[in-house]
Design a protein around this motif. Structure first.
Motif, short mmCIF file in Angstrom:
data_model
loop_
_atom_site.label_atom_id
_atom_site.label_comp_id
_atom_site.label_asym_id
_atom_site.label_seq_id
_atom_site.Cartn_x
_atom_site.Cartn_y
_atom_site.Cartn_z
N THR A 30 0.83 -1.20 0.00
CA THR A 30 0.00 0.00 0.00
C THR A 30 0.87 1.25 0.00
O THR A 30 0.56 2.23 -0.66
N GLU A 31 1.96 1.23 0.75
CA GLU A 31 2.95 2.31 0.77
C GLU A 31 2.34 3.66 1.16
O GLU A 31 2.81 4.71 0.76
N ASN A 32 1.29 3.64 1.96
CA ASN A 32 0.64 4.90 2.34
C ASN A 32 1.52 5.73 3.27
O ASN A 32 1.47 6.95 3.24
N GLY A 98 -0.66 -2.85 4.55
CA GLY A 98 -0.59 -1.74 5.50
C GLY A 98 0.46 -1.89 6.58
O GLY A 98 0.63 -0.98 7.39
N GLU A 128 -0.81 0.56 9.60
CA GLU A 128 -1.78 1.65 9.47
C GLU A 128 -3.20 1.22 9.85
O GLU A 128 -4.07 2.07 10.09
N GLU A 220 1.42 10.48 6.36
CA GLU A 220 0.91 9.84 5.16
C GLU A 220 1.62 10.36 3.92
O GLU A 220 1.81 11.57 3.75
N GLN A 221 2.05 9.40 3.07
CA GLN A 221 2.73 9.67 1.80
C GLN A 221 4.13 10.28 1.95
O GLN A 221 4.73 10.69 0.96
#
Length: 263
Positions: A30-32, A98, A128, A220-221
């Motif tokens: 997901t790499e969020n 996640g 996450e 996030e990101q």
């Protein structure tokens, strides 16, 4: 000389990962909260009780461990100043559903002349989807370390725990809208075996203590935008036992993100 810490996880690490391979397929990710693209980097300003500096860490190539593909983490300097940067440097990181997993062999010095290593495999440093105060990972073991005429016997527990998400989190001069922390704790107890007046004895040098407590704040990101670490211990003292290590130590450290590149 810089003192090396854990993990991070946690403040000084020498990591070795087996079965290196610059190829291989990545897992579904997901790499969020930690983008894994090649060339992504993060620069941290490090301020501590006794250690100060600036660290730069980045992803460089892949490594395969137990049939899983990880991104290799490198540091601009051979040894990073901060606990978090040291915890991930030369280590392997992967993501799935996640969760962020860390694998490698972490060599930790909690004091001068007191080195030891902790092997970690898929230790979860972030999730996450976890609820507040949910334990993410726990690894524990025992081992011994010779120190001249003394043998130190260690029992440790390395754990990670999710914390409540934060909104409008400020770090340095920046404000982040969505930040989720993870707390890493190293609990350690130590016994010492030696000979006093011709008789072998084993003494409790340190009752179980949280030697390292480190909180990483994931935006996030972006990734980790701040890390706060406290490293402290107190050893008992006994007549006739003179260890070549400090009886007590305390270090507070903050790593603040000052620059980064995300592809």
């Amino acid at each position: 000389m810089k003192r090396i810490y854990l993990l991070g996880v946690l403040s000084l690490f020498a990591i070795s990962c087996s079965n290196d391979d610059d190829g291989g397929n990545s897992n579904n990710q997901t790499e969020n909260f930690l983008p894994l693209a090649e060339g992504n980097y993060w620069v941290y300003d490090v301020q501590g009780t006794s250690l100060n500096g600036r660290d730069s860490v980045y992803f460089s190539g892949d490594t395969v461990i137990n049939n899983n593909t990880y991104k290799k983490v490198k540091s601009k300097d051979p040894i990073a100043t901060g606990f978090f940067s040291n915890a991930i440097t030369n280590n392997g990181i992967r993501q799935e559903n996640g969760k962020i997993y860390l694998s490698g062999t972490a060599g930790l010095n909690i004091a001068e002349n007191l080195p030891f290593s902790i092997n970690i495999t898929d230790f979860i440093i972030f999730d996450e989807n976890a609820s507040a105060n949910q334990q993410l990972s726990l690894t524990e073991d025992s081992f011994s370390q010779d120190l001249g005429e003394y043998t130190l016997l260690f029992d440790y527990k390395l754990s990670s725990k999710a914390k409540s998400p934060l909104t409008n989190f400020t770090s340095g001069s920046e404000q982040y809208s969505t930040v989720t922390p993870t707390e890493i704790t190293l609990n350690l107890s130590i016994k010492v075996s030696t000979t006093i007046q011709g008789f072998p004895v084993t003494l409790t040098l340190m009752e179980p203590q949280n030697v390292v407590v480190s909180t990483q704040y994931y935006a996030e990101q972006i990734g980790v935008v701040k890390s706060i670490t406290d490293i402290t211990y107190n050893l008992s003292q006994f007549p006739g036992v003179e260890l070549p290590i400090p009886a007590t130590s305390s270090e507070h450290q903050e790593e603040v993100l000052v620059d980064y590149n995300i592809e």
